[in-house]
Motif scaffolding. Structure first.
Motif, PDB file in Angstrom:
ATOM      1  N   ALA A 159       0.765  -1.256  -0.165  1.00 10.32           N
ATOM      2  CA  ALA A 159      -0.271  -0.063   0.053  1.00 10.32           C
ATOM      3  C   ALA A 159       1.005   0.991  -0.304  1.00 10.32           C
ATOM      4  O   ALA A 159       0.027   2.314  -0.928  1.00 10.32           O
ATOM      5  N   ARG A 160       2.253   1.249   0.589  1.00  7.78           N
ATOM      6  CA  ARG A 160       2.486   2.345   0.970  1.00  7.78           C
ATOM      7  C   ARG A 160       3.894   2.732  -0.597  1.00  7.78           C
ATOM      8  O   ARG A 160       3.673   3.321  -0.995  1.00  7.78           O
ATOM      9  N   PHE A 161       4.098   1.361  -1.271  1.00  7.77           N
ATOM     10  CA  PHE A 161       4.357   1.532  -2.113  1.00  7.77           C
ATOM     11  C   PHE A 161       3.656   2.361  -3.331  1.00  7.77           C
ATOM     12  O   PHE A 161       4.310   3.328  -4.269  1.00  7.77           O
ATOM     13  N   GLU A 162       2.498   2.033  -3.167  1.00  6.89           N
ATOM     14  CA  GLU A 162       1.413   2.329  -4.225  1.00  6.89           C
ATOM     15  C   GLU A 162       1.036   3.512  -3.940  1.00  6.89           C
ATOM     16  O   GLU A 162       0.752   4.812  -5.138  1.00  6.89           O
ATOM     17  N   ALA A 163       1.003   3.955  -2.630  1.00  8.75           N
ATOM     18  CA  ALA A 163       0.984   5.529  -2.323  1.00  8.75           C
ATOM     19  C   ALA A 163       1.919   6.758  -3.142  1.00  8.75           C
ATOM     20  O   ALA A 163       1.496   7.550  -3.636  1.00  8.75           O
ATOM     21  N   GLY A 164       3.210   6.205  -2.957  1.00  6.79           N
ATOM     22  CA  GLY A 164       4.238   6.007  -3.030  1.00  6.79           C
ATOM     23  C   GLY A 164       4.450   6.960  -4.539  1.00  6.79           C
ATOM     24  O   GLY A 164       4.429   7.572  -4.902  1.00  6.79           O
ATOM     25  N   ARG A 165       3.809   5.107  -5.523  1.00  7.56           N
ATOM     26  CA  ARG A 165       4.419   6.171  -6.828  1.00  7.56           C
ATOM     27  C   ARG A 165       3.019   7.139  -7.280  1.00  7.56           C
ATOM     28  O   ARG A 165       2.953   7.934  -8.296  1.00  7.56           O
ATOM     29  N   SER A 166       1.891   6.552  -7.134  1.00 11.45           N
ATOM     30  CA  SER A 166       0.889   7.514  -7.420  1.00 11.45           C
ATOM     31  C   SER A 166       0.636   8.822  -7.146  1.00 11.45           C
ATOM     32  O   SER A 166       0.046   9.488  -8.007  1.00 11.45           O
ATOM     33  N   SER A 167       1.239   9.692  -6.108  1.00 12.10           N
ATOM     34  CA  SER A 167       2.105  10.734  -5.681  1.00 12.10           C
ATOM     35  C   SER A 167       2.675  11.577  -5.876  1.00 12.10           C
ATOM     36  O   SER A 167       2.662  12.770  -6.023  1.00 12.10           O
ATOM     37  N   GLY A 168       3.460  10.587  -6.941  1.00  7.78           N
ATOM     38  CA  GLY A 168       4.804  11.183  -7.592  1.00  7.78           C
ATOM     39  C   GLY A 168       5.873  12.142  -6.274  1.00  7.78           C
ATOM     40  O   GLY A 168       6.798  12.617  -6.371  1.00  7.78           O
ATOM     41  N   GLN A 169       4.752  12.075  -4.608  1.00  2.51           N
ATOM     42  CA  GLN A 169       5.675  12.679  -3.630  1.00  2.51           C
ATOM     43  C   GLN A 169       7.099  11.848  -3.225  1.00  2.51           C
ATOM     44  O   GLN A 169       7.174  11.088  -3.245  1.00  2.51           O
ATOM     45  N   ALA A 170       8.282  13.120  -3.535  1.00  5.02           N
ATOM     46  CA  ALA A 170       9.414  12.775  -2.411  1.00  5.02           C
ATOM     47  C   ALA A 170       9.172  12.779  -0.847  1.00  5.02           C
ATOM     48  O   ALA A 170       8.610  13.958  -0.582  1.00  5.02           O
ATOM     49  N   MET A 171       9.652  12.411  -0.144  1.00  4.31           N
ATOM     50  CA  MET A 171      10.045  12.775   1.367  1.00  4.31           C
ATOM     51  C   MET A 171      11.747  12.682   1.737  1.00  4.31           C
ATOM     52  O   MET A 171      12.349  11.652   0.870  1.00  4.31           O
ATOM     53  N   GLU A 172      11.627  13.968   2.656  1.00  3.80           N
ATOM     54  CA  GLU A 172      13.226  13.859   2.640  1.00  3.80           C
ATOM     55  C   GLU A 172      13.826  12.589   3.922  1.00  3.80           C
ATOM     56  O   GLU A 172      12.714  12.967   4.628  1.00  3.80           O
ATOM     57  N   VAL A 173      14.992  12.394   3.986  1.00  3.83           N
ATOM     58  CA  VAL A 173      15.580  11.663   4.109  1.00  3.83           C
ATOM     59  C   VAL A 173      16.828  11.642   4.908  1.00  3.83           C
ATOM     60  O   VAL A 173      16.618  10.809   5.911  1.00  3.83           O
ATOM     61  N   ALA A 174      17.150  13.005   5.057  1.00  2.00           N
ATOM     62  CA  ALA A 174      18.713  12.982   5.938  1.00  2.00           C
ATOM     63  C   ALA A 174      18.494  15.073   4.695  1.00  2.00           C
ATOM     64  O   ALA A 174      18.844  15.623   3.954  1.00  2.00           O
ATOM     65  N   ARG A 175      19.659  15.116   5.999  1.00  2.00           N
ATOM     66  CA  ARG A 175      19.310  16.543   5.143  1.00  2.00           C
ATOM     67  C   ARG A 175      21.296  17.283   5.859  1.00  2.00           C
ATOM     68  O   ARG A 175      21.301  16.656   6.765  1.00  2.00           O
ATOM     69  N   LYS A 176      21.582  17.600   5.263  1.00  2.00           N
ATOM     70  CA  LYS A 176      23.014  18.390   5.897  1.00  2.00           C
ATOM     71  C   LYS A 176      23.260  19.688   4.860  1.00  2.00           C
ATOM     72  O   LYS A 176      23.113  20.198   4.032  1.00  2.00           O
ATOM     73  N   GLU A 177      22.812  20.954   6.420  1.00  2.00           N
ATOM     74  CA  GLU A 177      23.029  22.571   6.184  1.00  2.00           C
ATOM     75  C   GLU A 177      21.384  22.262   4.791  1.00  2.00           C
ATOM     76  O   GLU A 177      20.888  22.410   4.902  1.00  2.00           O
ATOM     77  N   SER A 178      21.983  23.498   3.920  1.00  2.62           N
ATOM     78  CA  SER A 178      21.479  23.246   2.280  1.00  2.62           C
ATOM     79  C   SER A 178      21.262  22.820   1.480  1.00  2.62           C
ATOM     80  O   SER A 178      20.050  22.009   0.238  1.00  2.62           O
ATOM     81  N   THR A 179      21.503  21.102   1.818  1.00  2.41           N
ATOM     82  CA  THR A 179      21.225  19.920   1.243  1.00  2.41           C
ATOM     83  C   THR A 179      20.691  18.891   1.466  1.00  2.41           C
ATOM     84  O   THR A 179      21.058  18.564   3.057  1.00  2.41           O
ATOM     85  N   SER A 180      19.613  18.273   0.575  1.00  4.22           N
ATOM     86  CA  SER A 180      18.747  17.320   1.520  1.00  4.22           C
ATOM     87  C   SER A 180      18.606  15.834   0.266  1.00  4.22           C
ATOM     88  O   SER A 180      19.047  16.561  -0.977  1.00  4.22           O
ATOM     89  N   LEU A 181      18.897  14.691   0.917  1.00  4.45           N
ATOM     90  CA  LEU A 181      17.950  13.769  -0.052  1.00  4.45           C
ATOM     91  C   LEU A 181      16.765  13.116   0.496  1.00  4.45           C
ATOM     92  O   LEU A 181      16.269  13.341   1.377  1.00  4.45           O
ATOM     93  N   LEU A 182      16.462  12.693  -1.083  1.00  5.72           N
ATOM     94  CA  LEU A 182      14.744  12.524  -0.519  1.00  5.72           C
ATOM     95  C   LEU A 182      14.589  11.138  -1.230  1.00  5.72           C
ATOM     96  O   LEU A 182      15.853  10.646  -2.576  1.00  5.72           O
ATOM     97  N   LEU A 183      13.689  10.339  -1.218  1.00  5.51           N
ATOM     98  CA  LEU A 183      13.586   9.810  -1.290  1.00  5.51           C
ATOM     99  C   LEU A 183      11.753   9.645  -2.107  1.00  5.51           C
ATOM    100  O   LEU A 183      10.792   9.546  -1.325  1.00  5.51           O
TER     101      LEU A 183
END
Length: 260
Positions: A159-183
Motif C-alpha cells: 500500500a505504501r509503495f502504491e501510494a508513493g507511486r501514485s502521489s509522485g511525492q518525494a520524502m526527505e530522509v536526510a539533510r546537511k545544511e542546504s542539501t537534502s536527500l529525497l526518496l
C-alpha cells in the motif's frame, strides 16, 4: 533502453558510489548491532563447525565488513561494482578484507565459510525470483555444513509503495545544511513484486537523481526460496538485537543453516 531494463549486477554500486558513504550509509543506524550479531554468530558457528570466517555478498564500501575485521575476524567481501570495492580498499583496514569482484548470484570464492550474510536489502536488488534463488543457492554452496546464512531485508508494504507511486511525492530522509536527500517511488509492479525507488540529492544547483530497482520478497517466500537452495530456516527476528518479529515489524533478520 527503458527504466525497467537498464539495470545490471553492478548498477547499485555504479549509481550510488559517489553519494553512498556520505548519504546512504548514514541512513543506517544499526551498524553496531549488526556487527555484534554477526560476530556472535561467527563465534557460534566456529564452535559448532570449526569454521567462523565470514563472507559478505554485496560488501559495498565496508560498512559492516570493516568493523567485523577490526574485531579480528576473517571477512571476504563480494561486490559487482569496481567503484565500491575501490572505496573499500582505500579505507583504513580495507586491505584486511579479501575483495572479490563479481555477480553474487554465481561468483565463486575458493573456500567455504561459517557465515554468509546479505544485509541492507541487498538480496532485493536482484530483479527476479530466479536470480534471488540462484543467489541463495550460491550462498549455500559457500557454507560449510551447519554454517549460517543471514538475510536482512524490509517487509513489503504494498500500500505504501502504491501510494508513493501514485502521489509522485518525494520524502526527505536526510539533510546537511542546504542539501537534502529525497526518496520517492517512480514505479511499482505488484505482479512481479518489483519497485523502482529513486534517491534525489537536492542542493542549490538542483536535484541529482539516482534511480534504483528492487524485487521485494515476502518473509514466507524467502523461507521457501531458501529451502530450494538447501537451507533450513532457523530463526527470524524483528531486528539485530533479537526483537520479536511481528506483523508490525518493518524489517526482518532471518537466519538459515546449511543442512547437507
Amino acid at each position: 533502453m527503458t527504466e525497467h531494463s537498464e539495470f545490471g549486477p553492478e548498477s547499485y554500486g555504479e549509481r550510488l558510489a559517489e553519494i553512498y558513504d556520505d548519504w546512504v550509509v548514514q541512513l543506517q543506524d544499526d551498524t553496531e548491532q549488526t556487527v555484534t550479531f554477526l560476530a556472535d554468530l561467527s563465534k557460534q558457528t566456529a564452535s559448532e563447525t570449526g569454521a567462523g570466517d565470514l563472507l559478505e555478498l554485496g560488501v559495498g564500501t565496508g560498512r559492516v565488513a570493516l568493523p567485523l575485521a577490526a574485531k579480528g575476524l576473517s571477512v571476504t567481501g563480494v561486490d559487482a561494482s569496481v567503484q565500491m570495492l575501490d572505496l573499500l580498499a582505500a579505507k583504513p583496514g580495507g586491505q584486511q578484507i579479501q575483495r572479490v569482484l563479481g555477480d553474487f548470484t554465481d561468483v565463486r570464492v575458493d573456500r567455504q565459510f561459517g557465515v554468509v550474510y546479505i544485509v541492507f536489502n541487498t538480496l532485493l536488488s536482484l530483479p527476479t525470483q530466479e536470480d534471488q534463488v540462484r543467489c541463495l543457492r550460491n550462498a549455500a554452496e559457500h557454507l560449510v555444513r551447519g554454517g549460517a546464512l543471514v538475510v536482512q531485508a524490509f517487509v513489503p508494504d504494498v500500500a505504501r509503495f502504491e501510494a508513493g507511486r501514485s502521489s509522485g511525492q518525494a520524502m526527505e530522509v536526510a539533510r546537511k545544511e542546504s542539501t537534502s536527500l529525497l526518496l520517492s517511488v517512480s514505479n511499482h509492479d505488484p505482479v512481479t513484486q518489483r519497485m523502482w525507488p529513486r534517491y534525489g540529492l537536492k542542493g542549490d544547483s538542483g536535484v541529482q537523481e539516482y534511480p534504483l530497482q528492487f524485487r521485494y520478497v515476502w518473509p514466507s517466500e524467502l523461507d521457501l526460496m531458501a529451502r530450494l537452495a538447501g537451507l533450513k530456516p532457523e530463526s527470524r527476528w524483528g531486528g539485530w538485537e533479537g526483537q520479536e518479529f511481528t506483523a508490525e515489524s518493518p524489517w526482518h533478520v532471518s537466519v538459515y543453516r546449511r543442512v547437507n
